[in-house]
Motif scaffolding. Sequence first.
Motif, PDB file in Angstrom:
ATOM      1  N   ASN A  89       0.800  -1.223   0.000  1.00  0.00           N
ATOM      2  CA  ASN A  89       0.000   0.000   0.000  1.00  0.00           C
ATOM      3  C   ASN A  89       0.836   1.277   0.000  1.00  0.00           C
ATOM      4  O   ASN A  89       0.324   2.360  -0.268  1.00  0.00           O
ATOM      5  N   CYS A  90       2.123   1.143   0.319  1.00  0.00           N
ATOM      6  CA  CYS A  90       2.949   2.314   0.668  1.00  0.00           C
ATOM      7  C   CYS A  90       2.850   3.486  -0.298  1.00  0.00           C
ATOM      8  O   CYS A  90       2.526   4.598   0.124  1.00  0.00           O
ATOM      9  N   PRO A  91       3.163   3.287  -1.610  1.00  0.00           N
ATOM     10  CA  PRO A  91       3.230   4.476  -2.463  1.00  0.00           C
ATOM     11  C   PRO A  91       1.902   5.221  -2.535  1.00  0.00           C
ATOM     12  O   PRO A  91       1.885   6.439  -2.659  1.00  0.00           O
ATOM     13  N   ASP A 135      -2.864  -5.534   7.829  1.00  0.00           N
ATOM     14  CA  ASP A 135      -3.291  -4.415   8.693  1.00  0.00           C
ATOM     15  C   ASP A 135      -2.181  -3.374   8.671  1.00  0.00           C
ATOM     16  O   ASP A 135      -1.389  -3.248   9.573  1.00  0.00           O
ATOM     17  N   ASP A 136      -2.155  -2.640   7.593  1.00  0.00           N
ATOM     18  CA  ASP A 136      -1.030  -1.769   7.290  1.00  0.00           C
ATOM     19  C   ASP A 136      -1.251  -0.374   7.866  1.00  0.00           C
ATOM     20  O   ASP A 136      -2.390   0.019   8.120  1.00  0.00           O
ATOM     21  N   ALA A 137      -0.177   0.357   8.069  1.00  0.00           N
ATOM     22  CA  ALA A 137      -0.315   1.782   8.392  1.00  0.00           C
ATOM     23  C   ALA A 137       0.957   2.509   7.995  1.00  0.00           C
ATOM     24  O   ALA A 137       2.046   1.921   7.962  1.00  0.00           O
ATOM     25  N   HIS A 138       0.801   3.781   7.654  1.00  0.00           N
ATOM     26  CA  HIS A 138       1.931   4.666   7.374  1.00  0.00           C
ATOM     27  C   HIS A 138       1.788   5.889   8.256  1.00  0.00           C
ATOM     28  O   HIS A 138       0.781   6.588   8.174  1.00  0.00           O
ATOM     29  N   ASN A 139       2.763   6.064   9.128  1.00  0.00           N
ATOM     30  CA  ASN A 139       2.718   7.166  10.078  1.00  0.00           C
ATOM     31  C   ASN A 139       3.760   8.199   9.655  1.00  0.00           C
ATOM     32  O   ASN A 139       4.954   7.898   9.634  1.00  0.00           O
ATOM     33  N   ILE A 191       6.916   5.993   8.998  1.00  0.00           N
ATOM     34  CA  ILE A 191       7.027   4.650   9.582  1.00  0.00           C
ATOM     35  C   ILE A 191       6.015   3.773   8.862  1.00  0.00           C
ATOM     36  O   ILE A 191       4.839   4.140   8.756  1.00  0.00           O
ATOM     37  N   HIS A 192       6.479   2.661   8.319  1.00  0.00           N
ATOM     38  CA  HIS A 192       5.559   1.657   7.763  1.00  0.00           C
ATOM     39  C   HIS A 192       5.387   0.635   8.876  1.00  0.00           C
ATOM     40  O   HIS A 192       6.379   0.157   9.408  1.00  0.00           O
ATOM     41  N   ARG A 193       4.161   0.290   9.160  1.00  0.00           N
ATOM     42  CA  ARG A 193       4.017  -0.739  10.170  1.00  0.00           C
ATOM     43  C   ARG A 193       2.796  -1.619   9.917  1.00  0.00           C
ATOM     44  O   ARG A 193       1.756  -1.182   9.493  1.00  0.00           O
TER      45      ARG A 193
HETATM   46 ZN    ZN Z   1       4.476   0.617   3.631  1.00  0.00          ZN
END
Ligand code: ZN
Length: 429
Positions: A121-123, A170-174, A298-300
Motif C-alpha cells: 500500500n505504501c506508495p 493491517d497496514d499503516a503509514h505514520n 514509519i511503515h508498520r
Molecule cells: Zn508501507
Amino acid sequence: MLQRIYGTVWATQEQLDQYLWRREARRRSATTAGSGVQLDLFSFNNVSPGSAFWHPKGQRIWRTLEGAMRELQERRGYQEVSTPIVVSERLWQQSGHWDHYRDNMFLIESEGQTFSLKPMNCPEATVLYKSKVRSYRDLPLRYSEFGRLHRNERSGTLSGLTRVRHFIQDDAHNFVRPDQLMAELQAVLGEVSEAYSWFGLEPRFAFATRPDDAIGDPALWERAEALMKEALDSTGANYVVKPKDGTFYAPKIDIYIDDALGREWQMATIQIDLLMLPERFDLTYVDESGQAQRPMAIHRAIYGSLERFIGILVEHFAGALPLWVAPVQAVLIPIADRHVAGARELEAVMRSRALRVEVDASDNRMQNKIRIAQGQKVPYMVVLGDREIEARAATVRRRGAGKDEPQETLGWDELAERLATEARERRVT
Ligand SMILES: [Zn+2]
C-alpha cells in the motif's frame, strides 16, 4: 562432508539442510491448510491458486481480529483509509518497486497502459499525504488501511495460509516530524506488544540493517538505523541484529513469535523510511517559520498478513481458539426435540450480549452432538433438558474440561454475562 541419511544414501550438509527444510515446509503447509479446512474456516481452489476462499466461520475470525485492531487504532489516533488495487506502473517506477519488485507483481494491460495489482500500500499513501498542504501541526499523521494485496509468488512456493498470493494486511503509514520519530516508534512497539498479548504471545524482534541493493544516501540510512536501534534499546525489547536484511528502502524491525510447539514464525514488520516515501515522492510539511521540511515515514503492520496470522493462530492453539476469537463461542445442545424451543430462547439471551452461539437442533443423539462440538473446538457446550429449561438454568461444559471436573449450573443471564465478560477482556484461557 557427506552425511548418511538412511541406508546407503549419503548427502552433503547443504543437501541435507535443503531436504529437511522442504520436508518441514511440506509439513507446515499440510497442517496449516489441514486444521483450517477441518474446522470449516477456509478452503483453496485451483481457480485462484494461493488465495483462500473464506467460509463464514473463517470470516468471523477475520472480522473479530480486524475489529480488535480497529479499536486499538482508534485509541492511538489512526485514521483509516482505502486506496485502489489496480495502479499504474508509473507509481511503482517512482517508488523503486518497478526495479526491485516487478517479478512479484501481477501486471495488467489496458488501453496501452500497464497497471499492476498493488503488492503493497505504501506508495499510494503518498497520494493521500499530498492531497493537501501539510503543516507541522498536522503531524503525526497516521493512515491505517486493511489493504488487499496481491503478490505473484511462484506456484511451487505457495503453502497453506502462510504463503499466499492474495492477502490483506493491517497496514499503516505514520508520517512524523524528525523530533516525533522516537516517541512514535516506541508507541508502535507498544502497539505490537499489546496486540500480541491478546493471544498470550510474546513478540521477539530482529533489527534488519541496510542491504547491498539499498537505494538512497548512505547517510540517511545510518541516521534511520541509529534511531531504530535507540528506540529498540529504550523499550528494553528483546532483539537480535540481522545485518543487510532490511528492505531496499528502509531498515526494519521484524516481529517473531514462537508457537506452542516451539516453532518460530516471522510475523509483521516496522520500517523507518527516510527515502522511499519522503524523498522519492517529495513529501513536505511547512514548519513554524514557513519553510518546507521533509517528514519521516514509519511503515508498520502488526498482524502482518491476516491470512498468515490466522493460519499461525489456528496452529498455535491447535484449533482451540480463545473465546473472544472463536467463530462459535457456545453450542447449545437440546436433549430432545421438545427442548429446542427453550434452546432458542437461551440463544436469544446470549445473542443479545453479542455472543456467537449455535443451537444443534439436529436429530443426532446428545453424545454425538457433544462429540461434534468438541471436534469443532467450541469453547462452551450447554446441554438443555426439562430441568434446565424449567429453571432457566444451564449446565456448562468447558472445552477441554476433564471428565471429573464438576460442571457448573448457572442462570441464563448469569451465563451470558460471564461469557460476554470473558470475550470483552480477551482472556486467553
Ligand atoms: Zn508501507
